[in-house]
Write a protein that holds these residues in place. Structure first.
Motif, PDB file in Angstrom:
ATOM      1  N   LEU A   1      -1.585  78.836 -63.910  1.00 22.01           N
ATOM      2  CA  LEU A   1      -1.668  78.268 -65.251  1.00 22.01           C
ATOM      3  C   LEU A   1      -1.665  79.406 -66.257  1.00 22.01           C
ATOM      4  O   LEU A   1      -2.451  80.337 -66.155  1.00 22.01           O
ATOM      5  CB  LEU A   1      -2.960  77.448 -65.385  1.00 22.01           C
TER       6      LEU A   1
ATOM      7  N   THR B   1      -4.065  76.075 -88.049  1.00 23.13           N
ATOM      8  CA  THR B   1      -4.081  75.834 -86.597  1.00 23.13           C
ATOM      9  C   THR B   1      -3.009  74.835 -86.160  1.00 23.13           C
ATOM     10  O   THR B   1      -2.972  74.453 -85.002  1.00 23.13           O
ATOM     11  CB  THR B   1      -5.464  75.294 -86.157  1.00 23.13           C
ATOM     12  N   LYS B   2      -2.154  74.416 -87.089  1.00 20.70           N
ATOM     13  CA  LYS B   2      -1.214  73.331 -86.773  1.00 20.70           C
ATOM     14  C   LYS B   2       0.228  73.827 -86.697  1.00 20.70           C
ATOM     15  O   LYS B   2       0.605  74.772 -87.387  1.00 20.70           O
ATOM     16  CB  LYS B   2      -1.326  72.229 -87.835  1.00 20.70           C
TER      17      LYS B   2
ATOM     18  N   GLU C   1       3.418  76.612 -82.800  1.00 24.97           N
ATOM     19  CA  GLU C   1       2.026  76.634 -82.312  1.00 24.97           C
ATOM     20  C   GLU C   1       1.879  75.847 -81.024  1.00 24.97           C
ATOM     21  O   GLU C   1       1.088  76.220 -80.144  1.00 24.97           O
ATOM     22  CB  GLU C   1       1.085  76.076 -83.394  1.00 24.97           C
ATOM     23  N   VAL C   2       2.639  74.744 -80.888  1.00 28.88           N
ATOM     24  CA  VAL C   2       2.529  73.916 -79.674  1.00 28.88           C
ATOM     25  C   VAL C   2       2.838  74.763 -78.443  1.00 28.88           C
ATOM     26  O   VAL C   2       2.058  74.801 -77.486  1.00 28.88           O
ATOM     27  CB  VAL C   2       3.507  72.714 -79.732  1.00 28.88           C
TER      28      VAL C   2
ATOM     29  N   HIS D   1       0.357  77.793 -77.749  1.00 28.40           N
ATOM     30  CA  HIS D   1      -0.959  77.445 -77.209  1.00 28.40           C
ATOM     31  C   HIS D   1      -0.898  76.571 -75.969  1.00 28.40           C
ATOM     32  O   HIS D   1      -1.928  76.280 -75.368  1.00 28.40           O
ATOM     33  CB  HIS D   1      -1.807  76.769 -78.291  1.00 28.40           C
ATOM     34  N   LEU D   2       0.289  76.106 -75.632  1.00 33.92           N
ATOM     35  CA  LEU D   2       0.447  75.257 -74.449  1.00 33.92           C
ATOM     36  C   LEU D   2       0.139  76.055 -73.186  1.00 33.92           C
ATOM     37  O   LEU D   2       0.530  77.210 -73.056  1.00 33.92           O
ATOM     38  CB  LEU D   2       1.901  74.781 -74.402  1.00 33.92           C
ATOM     39  N   ARG D   3      -0.582  75.419 -72.255  1.00 39.53           N
ATOM     40  CA  ARG D   3      -0.740  76.040 -70.942  1.00 39.53           C
ATOM     41  C   ARG D   3       0.011  75.193 -69.925  1.00 39.53           C
ATOM     42  O   ARG D   3      -0.078  73.965 -69.943  1.00 39.53           O
ATOM     43  CB  ARG D   3      -2.209  76.115 -70.540  1.00 39.53           C
ATOM     44  N   GLU D   4       0.763  75.828 -69.062  1.00 34.59           N
ATOM     45  CA  GLU D   4       1.363  75.099 -67.941  1.00 34.59           C
ATOM     46  C   GLU D   4       1.582  76.041 -66.774  1.00 34.59           C
ATOM     47  O   GLU D   4       1.459  77.257 -66.901  1.00 34.59           O
ATOM     48  CB  GLU D   4       2.651  74.360 -68.348  1.00 34.59           C
ATOM     49  N   ASN D   5       1.900  75.437 -65.628  1.00 36.69           N
ATOM     50  CA  ASN D   5       2.081  76.276 -64.449  1.00 36.69           C
ATOM     51  C   ASN D   5       3.400  77.029 -64.548  1.00 36.69           C
ATOM     52  O   ASN D   5       4.416  76.490 -64.980  1.00 36.69           O
ATOM     53  CB  ASN D   5       2.025  75.461 -63.158  1.00 36.69           C
TER      54      ASN D   5
ATOM     55  N   ALA E   1       9.237  73.200 -79.245  1.00 38.61           N
ATOM     56  CA  ALA E   1       8.506  72.043 -78.710  1.00 38.61           C
ATOM     57  C   ALA E   1       9.271  70.740 -78.867  1.00 38.61           C
ATOM     58  O   ALA E   1       9.156  69.842 -78.017  1.00 38.61           O
ATOM     59  CB  ALA E   1       7.141  71.927 -79.385  1.00 38.61           C
TER      60      ALA E   1
ATOM     61  N   ARG F   1      11.192  69.123 -75.989  1.00 35.93           N
ATOM     62  CA  ARG F   1      10.521  68.338 -74.954  1.00 35.93           C
ATOM     63  C   ARG F   1      10.436  66.872 -75.364  1.00 35.93           C
ATOM     64  O   ARG F   1      10.733  65.983 -74.555  1.00 35.93           O
ATOM     65  CB  ARG F   1       9.138  68.926 -74.700  1.00 35.93           C
TER      66      ARG F   1
ATOM     67  N   ILE G   1       2.790  66.922 -84.308  1.00 34.92           N
ATOM     68  CA  ILE G   1       3.998  67.073 -83.507  1.00 34.92           C
ATOM     69  C   ILE G   1       4.871  65.824 -83.608  1.00 34.92           C
ATOM     70  O   ILE G   1       4.399  64.766 -84.007  1.00 34.92           O
ATOM     71  CB  ILE G   1       3.649  67.299 -82.026  1.00 34.92           C
TER      72      ILE G   1
END
Lengths: 177, 375
Positions: free
Chosen positions: B7, B117-118, B172-173, B176-180, B284, B287, B364
């Protein structure tokens, strides 16, 4: 434990400082250990502590295309404000787990309240609230195997912190049995 | 039960990609939502023999990475809108001096300090035109954590190969996104080093291009003593205000990228070949657009997605080819004015059915909002 589904969408909501982002990370890491895909998103305000904070986690055996939670299966609410936001999802079939130490009790289908904060305080560390809740949710809903969460804790922490986290996880699991 | 996937956050993956590409100098002033890149570099740069410099502001940060690059280090900085605005002047110097460097602009909602933060995708035109004069550069835009890593490697490669600043522009999406993600091992991805001069130091001309349109770049502190100026200069780097020289110089800045256009302009497609409804997206919104296209396919509508991985230079040819075939083109972007939609309109002409899905309140774009634009 509930039968494991191919896809889970989870919301962890409360206020900044409650460890929700870390909980989301640990849940996603546990899923990845099981060979699944996982995404974790965050939403927060400009405050470090005290403001609204939310982590979303999607776990899927297939590619996760859109990254945001759209149909939550499981919600954890740790403040009255977030409980009011997400309580309606229970009517749509989601499991809404909340902390009765911080939020007034409700009755209804899909609502599961437990005194996570009281439990954490009695265990000597209020910071364990999120781990107790994670253990409970994993056991109750089958989002990930509780063994995977234990493995994530072992990799992330050492010494006394590791032991305290594993104890908190066990306490959460025991609540769901 | 073991897998090598782990991650990782988009911003962390950018820092990882930079280390992989050989970046050894970071100067910056942390700002949400890019701060994790600075944080990662502050921890890791010293461990790989590199330098992390916390600067007093973004103007100085940009100056520092230009200096470090001219001294031979692969260098970069990261910021967001307000800081990116401050970097423009020195970014122009990097274009004019043909200084390889990478600037990450994790886009947040403005104008000005806006919604700190957006997310937004509203710096598209600033990235291209934010500095004065007839300059050009390259901009790449990741949509996944894996792309945050791989496009950062690509960004350093382009910067070194073409002696040009390269902007990486996640929103920002994605930051800051976490993924494998599975991080490639050493040697799996190509890492390019800048061309070095080979002739006698006395005859070195830092702006005389080889046949590939790019001049070798020596490092300050070595045998090759040379001059880099923001003012109009000749092949040897010294002031030259002759019209013929300016014609050559400005043309050269553009030509070196035009010559390698096919290598630089990267796009990805998803079910786009027979698409009657074509979504054009970047970052983003790719997606959400892919999710919307899949939903339309289920309903029997031939929908697909063209992802603009390279934002600048603009993918004119790819947009013309796929957009020309589609009955309807839908551009999804997190800004009010349709910064990419305008480019698409320029390419496809005013007769085309071009629709826009925009968001500019820090929220978003979701697939259902995109579906509404088509129905």
């Amino acid at each position: 434990m509930a039968e494991k589904k191919e896809r889970y969408e989870v919301i962890l909501a409360g206020s900044g400082g409650q460890g929700l982002v870390l909980s989301g990370i640990m849940l996603a890491e546990a899923a990845i250990l099981e060979g699944k895909n996982a995404v974790q998103t965050v939403s927060y305000g400009t405050y470090v502590r005290g403001g609204f904070s939310m982590a979303g986690v999607i776990i899927d055996s297939e590619e996760i295309i859109f990254q945001e939670v759209e149909n939550a299966d499981v919600v954890l609410a740790l403040t009255e404000e977030t409980m009011e936001m997400y309580e309606p999802l229970a009517k749509e079939g989601a499991t809404v787990v909340y902390d009765t130490t911080l939020i007034k009790e409700r009755t209804g289908k899909g609502l599961f309240g437990h005194p996570f904060t009281d439990m954490a305080n009695k265990m000597g560390n209020v910071g364990m609230v999120n781990i107790i809740a994670l253990g409970y949710m994993a056991k109750k809903n089958g989002i990930v195997d509780t063994e995977s969460l234990a493995e994530v804790i072992k990799r992330r922490f050492s010494g006394k912190t590791r032991e305290a986290n594993l104890k908190a996880l066990e306490a959460g699991i025991a609540l769901a049995v | 039960m073991r897998s090598e996937a782990k991650l990782m956050q988009g911003n962390q993956a950018i820092a990882e990609g930079a280390f992989y590409a050989g970046a050894r100098f970071y100067a910056g002033y942390p700002i949400t939502p890019s701060s994790e890149i600075a944080e990662e570099c502050s921890k890791r740069m010293p461990l790989v023999g590199g330098v992390y410099m916390q600067m007093e502001d973004e103007i100085a940060s940009m100056g520092a990475i230009i200096g470090a690059s001219l001294a031979g280090a692969k260098s970069f900085t990261a910021t967001s809108g307000p800081g990116f605005s401050l970097m423009q002047e020195n970014l122009g110097l990097a274009v004019m001096g043909e200084v390889p460097c990478v600037v990450v602009d994790v886009q947040r909602a403005g104008p000005s300090t806006g919604l700190a933060t957006k997310p937004a995708q509203a710096d598209v035109m600033q990235i291209r035109w934010g500095r004065h004069g007839d300059q050009t550069l390259i901009a790449l835009c990741p949509a996944t954590v894996a792309e945050c890593f791989s496009l950062t490697v690509t960004a350093f490669n382009f910067a070194e190969k073409f002696r040009v600043p390269v902007i990486i522009a996640p929103d920002e999406v994605v930051g800051h996104l976490r993924e494998n993600v599975i991080i490639p091992g050493p040697g799996e991805l190509e890492v390019i080093e800048r061309k070095q001069p080979s002739g006698a130091p006395a005859s070195y001309k830092p702006f005389t291009a080889d046949a590939d349109g790019v001049a070798p770049l020596a490092a300050y502190g070595g045998d090759y003593v040379f001059h880099v100026s923001s003012s109009m200069h000749g092949p040897e780097g010294y002031s030259n205000n002759e019209p013929a020289n300016a014609t050559w110089r400005v043309g050269q800045l553009h030509r070196k990228l035009e010559m390698h256009r096919d290598e630089i302009v990267i796009t990805k497609t998803f079910d786009a070949d027979d698409a009657e409804v074509l979504f054009i997206a970047f970052g983003a919104t790719t997606r959400a657009s892919r999710a919307a296209a899949l939903e339309l396919r289920k309903q029997g509508v031939k929908a697909g997605v063209l992802q603009l991985v390279t934002l600048w230079p603009f993918a004119d040819r790819e947009v013309a080819k796929l957009g020309g075939r589609a009955k309807t083109v839908v551009v999804t972007e997190m800004n009010y004015s349709g910064q990419v939609a305008g480019e698409v309109r320029r390419v496809l002409g005013s007769g085309a059915d071009i629709r826009q899905v925009n968001s500019y309140n820090g929220q978003i774009i979701r697939p259902r909002a995109i579906l509404k634009a088509v129905q």
